[in-house]
Design a protein around this motif. Structure first.
Motif, short mmCIF file in Angstrom:
data_model
loop_
_atom_site.label_atom_id
_atom_site.label_comp_id
_atom_site.label_asym_id
_atom_site.label_seq_id
_atom_site.Cartn_x
_atom_site.Cartn_y
_atom_site.Cartn_z
N ARG A 46 0.76 -1.44 0.08
CA ARG A 46 -0.05 -0.13 0.05
C ARG A 46 1.01 1.15 -0.15
N ARG A 47 2.05 1.22 0.65
CA ARG A 47 3.02 2.22 0.72
C ARG A 47 4.11 2.45 -0.51
N GLN A 52 1.32 0.99 -6.50
CA GLN A 52 0.15 1.95 -6.39
C GLN A 52 -0.26 2.09 -7.88
N LYS A 56 -3.44 1.47 -10.05
CA LYS A 56 -4.37 2.46 -10.64
C LYS A 56 -4.54 1.79 -12.21
#
Length: 68
Positions: A46-47, A52, A56
């Motif tokens: 998640r970080r 990410q 997306k």
């Protein structure tokens, strides 16, 4: 109370032995050690900006399929 889902994970003999030893040393059930490792992995992803960006991109691809 949250729903719990049972899952099967296949490990090599070496992985299974190492996991059982780790759980034994920590005096914790193997399932607790596994859940903790999974939680840590998810939070790390998640970080992660690269993850990410990939997430997306997948969401964008899914939207394009739905908008057809």
């Amino acid at each position: 109370m949250k729903q719990v889902k049972a899952m099967t994970v296949r490990l090599s003999e070496d992985q299974a032995q190492a996991l059982e030893m780790l759980a034994s040393v920590e005096n914790r059930p193997v399932s607790d050690v596994i859940r903790s490792a999974i939680t840590t992995h998810i939070e790390t992803r998640r970080r992660d900006p690269k993850f990410q960006a990939g997430l997306k991109d997948r969401i964008s691809q899914a939207r394009k399929l739905l908008d057809r």
